[in-house]
Enzyme design. Sequence first.
Site, PDB file in Angstrom:
ATOM      1  N   ASN A  13       0.719  -1.189  -0.073  1.00 12.77           N
ATOM      2  CA  ASN A  13      -0.096   0.029  -0.003  1.00 12.77           C
ATOM      3  C   ASN A  13       0.915   1.356  -0.052  1.00 12.77           C
ATOM      4  O   ASN A  13       1.494   1.361   1.013  1.00 12.77           O
ATOM      5  CB  ASN A  13      -0.840   0.099   1.412  1.00 12.77           C
ATOM      6  CG  ASN A  13      -1.802   1.126   1.221  1.00 12.77           C
ATOM      7  OD1 ASN A  13      -1.862   2.158   0.492  1.00 12.77           O
ATOM      8  ND2 ASN A  13      -2.242   1.465   2.518  1.00 12.77           N
ATOM      9  N   LYS A  21       0.043   4.161  -0.306  1.00 19.69           N
ATOM     10  CA  LYS A  21      -0.623   5.272   0.220  1.00 19.69           C
ATOM     11  C   LYS A  21      -0.481   6.787  -0.599  1.00 19.69           C
ATOM     12  O   LYS A  21      -0.426   6.626  -1.694  1.00 19.69           O
ATOM     13  CB  LYS A  21      -0.261   5.780   1.828  1.00 19.69           C
ATOM     14  CG  LYS A  21      -0.512   4.271   2.638  1.00 19.69           C
ATOM     15  CD  LYS A  21      -0.108   4.488   4.040  1.00 19.69           C
ATOM     16  CE  LYS A  21      -0.326   3.343   4.837  1.00 19.69           C
ATOM     17  NZ  LYS A  21      -0.167   3.582   6.416  1.00 19.69           N
ATOM     18  N   GLY A  72       2.690   2.540  11.258  1.00 21.84           N
ATOM     19  CA  GLY A  72       3.603   3.605  11.421  1.00 21.84           C
ATOM     20  C   GLY A  72       4.140   3.950  12.674  1.00 21.84           C
ATOM     21  O   GLY A  72       4.757   5.343  12.625  1.00 21.84           O
ATOM     22  N   HIS A 119      -9.752   0.608   5.179  1.00 23.50           N
ATOM     23  CA  HIS A 119      -8.384   0.769   5.588  1.00 23.50           C
ATOM     24  C   HIS A 119      -8.538   1.647   7.062  1.00 23.50           C
ATOM     25  O   HIS A 119      -9.426   2.630   7.162  1.00 23.50           O
ATOM     26  CB  HIS A 119      -7.452   1.270   4.788  1.00 23.50           C
ATOM     27  CG  HIS A 119      -5.978   1.666   5.312  1.00 23.50           C
ATOM     28  ND1 HIS A 119      -5.562   2.327   6.099  1.00 23.50           N
ATOM     29  CD2 HIS A 119      -4.934   0.559   4.969  1.00 23.50           C
ATOM     30  CE1 HIS A 119      -4.176   2.243   6.462  1.00 23.50           C
ATOM     31  NE2 HIS A 119      -3.891   1.286   5.753  1.00 23.50           N
ATOM     32  N   SER A 169       3.401  -2.422  10.845  1.00 27.78           N
ATOM     33  CA  SER A 169       4.746  -2.274  10.670  1.00 27.78           C
ATOM     34  C   SER A 169       5.702  -3.725  10.310  1.00 27.78           C
ATOM     35  O   SER A 169       6.525  -3.758  11.077  1.00 27.78           O
ATOM     36  CB  SER A 169       5.230  -1.869  12.160  1.00 27.78           C
ATOM     37  OG  SER A 169       4.616  -0.531  12.137  1.00 27.78           O
ATOM     38  N   GLU A 187      -5.178  -5.146  10.695  1.00 29.35           N
ATOM     39  CA  GLU A 187      -3.958  -4.265  10.863  1.00 29.35           C
ATOM     40  C   GLU A 187      -4.239  -3.361  12.280  1.00 29.35           C
ATOM     41  O   GLU A 187      -5.084  -2.612  12.202  1.00 29.35           O
ATOM     42  CB  GLU A 187      -3.960  -3.081   9.521  1.00 29.35           C
ATOM     43  CG  GLU A 187      -5.468  -2.797   9.325  1.00 29.35           C
ATOM     44  CD  GLU A 187      -5.500  -1.732   8.291  1.00 29.35           C
ATOM     45  OE1 GLU A 187      -4.514  -1.062   7.832  1.00 29.35           O
ATOM     46  OE2 GLU A 187      -6.704  -0.778   8.451  1.00 29.35           O
ATOM     47  N   GLU A 226      -6.863   4.225   8.214  1.00 22.87           N
ATOM     48  CA  GLU A 226      -6.908   5.436   7.833  1.00 22.87           C
ATOM     49  C   GLU A 226      -8.250   5.960   7.072  1.00 22.87           C
ATOM     50  O   GLU A 226      -8.508   7.235   7.552  1.00 22.87           O
ATOM     51  CB  GLU A 226      -5.689   5.874   6.836  1.00 22.87           C
ATOM     52  CG  GLU A 226      -4.370   5.471   7.655  1.00 22.87           C
ATOM     53  CD  GLU A 226      -3.039   5.285   7.081  1.00 22.87           C
ATOM     54  OE1 GLU A 226      -2.061   5.210   7.442  1.00 22.87           O
ATOM     55  OE2 GLU A 226      -3.376   5.220   5.655  1.00 22.87           O
ATOM     56  N   GLY A 286       3.042  -1.185   4.125  1.00 23.93           N
ATOM     57  CA  GLY A 286       2.842   0.414   4.219  1.00 23.93           C
ATOM     58  C   GLY A 286       4.396   0.750   3.778  1.00 23.93           C
ATOM     59  O   GLY A 286       4.567   0.583   2.612  1.00 23.93           O
TER      60      GLY A 286
END
Length: 240
Positions: free
Chosen positions: A9, A11, A170, A94, A202, A164, A96, A223
């Site tokens: 991903n 992003k 992150g 997701h 991560s 996740e 986010e 990510g």
Amino acid sequence: MRAPLVIGNWKMNGSLASNIELAKAVAASNLSDNVQVAVCPPMLHVSAVAEQIKGTKVGLGTQTLSEHDNGAYTGEISANMLTEMGVSYVLCGHSERRALFGETDKQVADKVKAALAAGLTPVLCVGETDAEREAGETLAVIERQIRAVLDLQDVFPATVVAYEPVWAIGTGKTATAEQAQAVHLFIRTLVGSETQILYGGSVKATNAGELFAMADIDGGLIGGAALDATSFAAICNAVR
């Protein structure tokens, strides 16, 4: 038998030029025949990335879609538009998107439904925040998020699930392999033995092997490490 799968991903990162180069590098990597691989570039770069990975083992995904088929939804992209672009995978819900853009369990379920109807493979993202984890609500949160799509017909195993833990995205924190496996096993009881379940929190080349060795972890949703072709290839090849 479930095939291992690793999805990158990207992003909202990279320029058009840098993402073309990243796609070229991923496509040229010596990737194991035993693992399915896909990348999810920024939406504006999907067509350019598609050209770089055409004819390779790297599949194409996107980071979201609209739950609507068409209409006055300024800025949105429908599932059928994605299929026309050669997309195979699409992330749904997701963390986010849930946290920053207010996507609800119902909206995420509608996106999964739209993706399936268009022949795409949805990647249903589920996971708990740090506060929910500290309150002992991990399994309750994940069950709520999954049950929102269970009423849809023929969802699993056509839908991939990505666990996740939000507290590990992150942040540099990572669930231990045993912690991740325990949650994946719980998810397995909800979605069945044939569904691919990925871990996304991560994941790096240094810890991927240990995570992917767990019985119910079928790969990863990657990510930051997916932005480096060498690291991403190492993670892909860590799948056993």
